[in-house]
Design a protein around this motif. Structure first.
Motif, PDB file in Angstrom:
ATOM      1  N   PRO A 265       0.801  -1.227   0.000  1.00  0.00           N
ATOM      2  CA  PRO A 265       0.000   0.000   0.000  1.00  0.00           C
ATOM      3  C   PRO A 265       0.836   1.280   0.000  1.00  0.00           C
ATOM      4  N   SER A 266       2.058   1.210   0.526  1.00  0.00           N
ATOM      5  CA  SER A 266       2.893   2.406   0.626  1.00  0.00           C
ATOM      6  C   SER A 266       3.901   2.541  -0.512  1.00  0.00           C
ATOM      7  N   MET A 267       3.850   1.617  -1.458  1.00  0.00           N
ATOM      8  CA  MET A 267       4.786   1.687  -2.590  1.00  0.00           C
ATOM      9  C   MET A 267       4.469   2.882  -3.472  1.00  0.00           C
ATOM     10  N   LYS A 268       5.499   3.448  -4.066  1.00  0.00           N
ATOM     11  CA  LYS A 268       5.311   4.570  -4.979  1.00  0.00           C
ATOM     12  C   LYS A 268       4.661   4.087  -6.269  1.00  0.00           C
ATOM     13  N   MET A 269       3.980   5.003  -6.947  1.00  0.00           N
ATOM     14  CA  MET A 269       3.204   4.629  -8.116  1.00  0.00           C
ATOM     15  C   MET A 269       4.068   4.011  -9.215  1.00  0.00           C
ATOM     16  N   TYR A 270       5.275   4.572  -9.437  1.00  0.00           N
ATOM     17  CA  TYR A 270       6.109   4.040 -10.508  1.00  0.00           C
ATOM     18  C   TYR A 270       6.559   2.611 -10.200  1.00  0.00           C
ATOM     19  N   GLN A 271       6.731   2.293  -8.910  1.00  0.00           N
ATOM     20  CA  GLN A 271       7.099   0.933  -8.532  1.00  0.00           C
ATOM     21  C   GLN A 271       5.944  -0.033  -8.772  1.00  0.00           C
ATOM     22  N   VAL A 272       4.720   0.412  -8.461  1.00  0.00           N
ATOM     23  CA  VAL A 272       3.542  -0.418  -8.706  1.00  0.00           C
ATOM     24  C   VAL A 272       3.356  -0.648 -10.195  1.00  0.00           C
ATOM     25  N   VAL A 273       3.515   0.408 -10.970  1.00  0.00           N
ATOM     26  CA  VAL A 273       3.347   0.309 -12.427  1.00  0.00           C
ATOM     27  C   VAL A 273       4.371  -0.647 -13.021  1.00  0.00           C
ATOM     28  N   ARG A 274       5.587  -0.602 -12.516  1.00  0.00           N
ATOM     29  CA  ARG A 274       6.636  -1.486 -13.040  1.00  0.00           C
ATOM     30  C   ARG A 274       6.297  -2.951 -12.805  1.00  0.00           C
ATOM     31  N   LEU A 275       5.754  -3.253 -11.648  1.00  0.00           N
ATOM     32  CA  LEU A 275       5.358  -4.634 -11.354  1.00  0.00           C
ATOM     33  C   LEU A 275       4.157  -5.055 -12.182  1.00  0.00           C
ATOM     34  N   LEU A 276       3.181  -4.159 -12.314  1.00  0.00           N
ATOM     35  CA  LEU A 276       2.001  -4.482 -13.114  1.00  0.00           C
ATOM     36  C   LEU A 276       2.355  -4.640 -14.589  1.00  0.00           C
ATOM     37  N   PHE A 278       5.059  -5.866 -15.740  1.00  0.00           N
ATOM     38  CA  PHE A 278       5.647  -7.188 -15.927  1.00  0.00           C
ATOM     39  C   PHE A 278       4.562  -8.247 -16.064  1.00  0.00           C
ATOM     40  N   VAL A 279       3.502  -8.129 -15.270  1.00  0.00           N
ATOM     41  CA  VAL A 279       2.409  -9.096 -15.314  1.00  0.00           C
ATOM     42  C   VAL A 279       1.599  -8.940 -16.589  1.00  0.00           C
ATOM     43  N   ASN A 280       1.336  -7.694 -16.993  1.00  0.00           N
ATOM     44  CA  ASN A 280       0.512  -7.436 -18.176  1.00  0.00           C
ATOM     45  C   ASN A 280       1.130  -6.315 -19.002  1.00  0.00           C
ATOM     46  N   PRO A 281       2.195  -6.617 -19.759  1.00  0.00           N
ATOM     47  CA  PRO A 281       2.901  -5.556 -20.492  1.00  0.00           C
ATOM     48  C   PRO A 281       2.054  -4.874 -21.559  1.00  0.00           C
ATOM     49  N   GLU A 282       1.068  -5.579 -22.141  1.00  0.00           N
ATOM     50  CA  GLU A 282       0.239  -4.984 -23.182  1.00  0.00           C
ATOM     51  C   GLU A 282      -0.526  -3.772 -22.665  1.00  0.00           C
ATOM     52  N   GLN A 283      -0.925  -3.810 -21.410  1.00  0.00           N
ATOM     53  CA  GLN A 283      -1.692  -2.713 -20.841  1.00  0.00           C
ATOM     54  C   GLN A 283      -0.836  -1.458 -20.640  1.00  0.00           C
ATOM     55  N   TYR A 284       0.474  -1.647 -20.595  1.00  0.00           N
ATOM     56  CA  TYR A 284       1.388  -0.525 -20.390  1.00  0.00           C
ATOM     57  C   TYR A 284       2.368  -0.432 -21.559  1.00  0.00           C
ATOM     58  N   ALA A 285       1.849  -0.664 -22.754  1.00  0.00           N
ATOM     59  CA  ALA A 285       2.691  -0.729 -23.953  1.00  0.00           C
ATOM     60  C   ALA A 285       3.386   0.591 -24.263  1.00  0.00           C
ATOM     61  N   GLU A 286       2.794   1.698 -23.831  1.00  0.00           N
ATOM     62  CA  GLU A 286       3.387   3.007 -24.104  1.00  0.00           C
ATOM     63  C   GLU A 286       4.382   3.439 -23.031  1.00  0.00           C
ATOM     64  N   GLU A 288       6.057   1.409 -19.222  1.00  0.00           N
ATOM     65  CA  GLU A 288       6.927   0.416 -18.604  1.00  0.00           C
ATOM     66  C   GLU A 288       6.912  -0.925 -19.324  1.00  0.00           C
ATOM     67  N   GLY A 289       5.851  -1.216 -20.045  1.00  0.00           N
ATOM     68  CA  GLY A 289       5.769  -2.503 -20.739  1.00  0.00           C
ATOM     69  C   GLY A 289       6.376  -2.503 -22.124  1.00  0.00           C
ATOM     70  N   TYR A 290       6.819  -1.321 -22.584  1.00  0.00           N
ATOM     71  CA  TYR A 290       7.315  -1.205 -23.954  1.00  0.00           C
ATOM     72  C   TYR A 290       8.523  -2.100 -24.218  1.00  0.00           C
ATOM     73  N   MET A 291       9.505  -2.035 -23.318  1.00  0.00           N
ATOM     74  CA  MET A 291      10.736  -2.788 -23.551  1.00  0.00           C
ATOM     75  C   MET A 291      10.489  -4.292 -23.529  1.00  0.00           C
ATOM     76  N   MET A 292       9.629  -4.747 -22.652  1.00  0.00           N
ATOM     77  CA  MET A 292       9.333  -6.171 -22.589  1.00  0.00           C
ATOM     78  C   MET A 292       8.650  -6.650 -23.872  1.00  0.00           C
ATOM     79  N   LEU A 293       7.730  -5.831 -24.379  1.00  0.00           N
ATOM     80  CA  LEU A 293       7.047  -6.174 -25.639  1.00  0.00           C
ATOM     81  C   LEU A 293       8.019  -6.139 -26.812  1.00  0.00           C
ATOM     82  N   LEU A 294       8.944  -5.184 -26.781  1.00  0.00           N
ATOM     83  CA  LEU A 294       9.934  -5.086 -27.852  1.00  0.00           C
ATOM     84  C   LEU A 294      10.835  -6.317 -27.878  1.00  0.00           C
ATOM     85  N   LEU A 295      11.266  -6.760 -26.704  1.00  0.00           N
ATOM     86  CA  LEU A 295      12.105  -7.959 -26.629  1.00  0.00           C
ATOM     87  C   LEU A 295      11.333  -9.186 -27.118  1.00  0.00           C
TER      88      LEU A 295
END
Length: 433
Positions: A265-276, A278-286, A288-295
């Motif tokens: 609950p106390s994690m910063k937003m960018y840390q939460v987004v980075r974890l999410l 990883f789980v669903n990179p398509e949702q964050y394609a623009e 944090e998920g961009y690099m994973m999708l590119l690879l």
């Protein structure tokens, strides 16, 4: 003709070429002669006769010296050397595919990276060779010194004003050093600590917590991760009982999970987004998920034989994402061959460890294989999308001074232990009759 133990030892030493073997054999034979002499003294012989009897039992000093010279001759693990040279050579291939945009951004050309890679490889090779020549047994008593040096460097890093992506750096001329440089010192320190019977479990726990905290403050999470894996690898091969190992490991894993649960609950937003992402990179394609999708895209297009003639842009193709680039440009067959070559280091170290009877030497090999394996497995797992993207290099293949120095040190330690693995104690041997 009467012959004293000292003259006998002198004749044996004269047949041995290695200086290290001379010293080792002299100590072992001296112990053996005194043991045999004491047995004759117990039978009522005077000291002079007892010493002569002990010497006679050992046989011809020349013959014995020649046998010991052959047995304890320092050896070079040429297979390990060949693997080292091969992987360092393969490390030049990714430089061919550095994107033009990257070169323009830093106003350099590909020859700059080639020149730097040559320098790094030469320095790494010299480091591995130098470590091989050092008698690893002599550094065991300096465990506290190595731990102190590592901690001092971490303090200097935290005081340094230089940061890159939030990570503390020590800049020396054109080169930057981060907390990963402390791993060799910590390896030597922890191998010594775990082989020190006077150190209690709570002592080791306190040493780990303090060092872990200082590492964490350098904001280099990959280094914290690598360090933790190395220490626990050594812990599981230490003298402590299996029950203690399971209890400590279970407690730490449970504490970590509890920490993650309570800290979420106390994690910063960018840390939460980075974890999410990883789980669903398509949702964050623009983002944090961009690099994973590119690879994933490039790897899916690799095929068996790659795309050497086709275009494809992978950022940091020569560094953290070198395995992805290698797979895309050369294909899955080449990627599998590369993985096999890199994995042979692990197999070779394990085989050497099985034939090493010195406890300190065995712990050094355990720590070395842990340090090497965690890099290899994590980099490839990251590329394949099995773990979140982290800044962990592929041993000997990724560009950079730090990966070369760390892994060259690891191989140097392995070569040092292998070189002296036959300097085993003869105290359990029986005198010749």
């Amino acid at each position: 003709m009467r012959k004293s133990s000292q003259s006998f030892l002198g004749e044996v030493r004269d047949q041995i070429k290695s200086k290290e073997a001379k010293e080792f054999v002299a100590v072992e034979l001296d112990y053996h002669l005194k043991e045999a002499k004491n047995k004759w003294l117990e039978k009522g012989l005077d000291e002079t006769v007892a010493e002569e009897k002990a010497v006679m039992q050992m046989g011809s000093p020349i013959t014995l010296g020649q046998k010991l010279n052959k047995l304890h001759r320092p050896k070079v693990d040429w297979l390990m050397v060949m693997l080292l040279v091969t992987t360092m050579g393969l490390g030049f291939l990714p430089i061919l595919f550095i994107e033009t945009e990257f070169l323009l951004r830093f106003n350099v050309n590909a020859s700059y990276f080639t020149t730097q890679k040559v320098i790094y490889s030469l320095v790494g090779g010299m480091l591995a060779f130098s470590i091989m020549l050092i008698n690893y047994r002599r550094v065991e008593r300096f465990g506290w010194l190595f731990y102190g040096l590592a901690m001092l460097f971490l303090v200097i890093l935290q005081l340094s004003p230089n940061l890159r992506n939030g990570k503390s750096l020590l800049v020396i001329g054109p080169y930057s050093l981060d907390s990963l440089i402390t791993m060799p010192f910590f390896l030597l320190a922890w191998a010594s600590f775990f082989n020190h019977k006077k150190l209690k479990l709570w002592h080791l726990g306190l040493l780990f917590i303090v060092s872990f905290w200082f590492l964490l403050n350098t904001a280099n999470l990959p280094a914290v991760y690598i360090y933790t894996v190395m220490v626990f690898g050594l812990f599981w091969c230490s003298r402590f009982s299996r029950k203690i190992k399971l209890t400590i490991t279970g407690g730490i894993v449970g504490s970590f999970l509890l920490l993650v649960f309570t800290a979420w609950p106390s994690m910063k937003m960018y840390q939460v987004v980075r974890l999410l992402a990883f789980v669903n990179p398509e949702q964050y394609a623009e983002g944090e998920g961009y690099m994973m999708l590119l690879l994933q895209e490039h790897i899916s297009k690799a095929g068996w034989f790659g795309n050497v003639l086709n275009s494809g842009v992978i950022p940091d193709v020569h560094a953290d994402f070198v395995f992805a680039g290698f797979t895309y440009y050369f294909g899955w067959l080449a990627a599998f061959a590369l993985f096999t070559i890199l994995a042979l280091f692990i197999v070779r170290i394990i085989l050497i460890a099985r034939n090493v009877h010195d406890p300190f030497g065995k712990l050094l090999l355990v720590g070395a294989v842990a340090l090497y394996t965690v890099q290899l497995v994590s980099n490839i797992a990251m590329t394949l999308g099995l773990i979140p993207i982290t800044s962990i290099s592929l041993p000997f293949i990724s560009y950079g001074l730090m990966p070369i120095l760390l892994n060259a040190f690891i191989i140097g330690v392995v070569l040092s232990v292998y070189r002296r693995k036959d300097l085993t104690s003869m105290r359990s041997a029986q005198p010749q009759q």
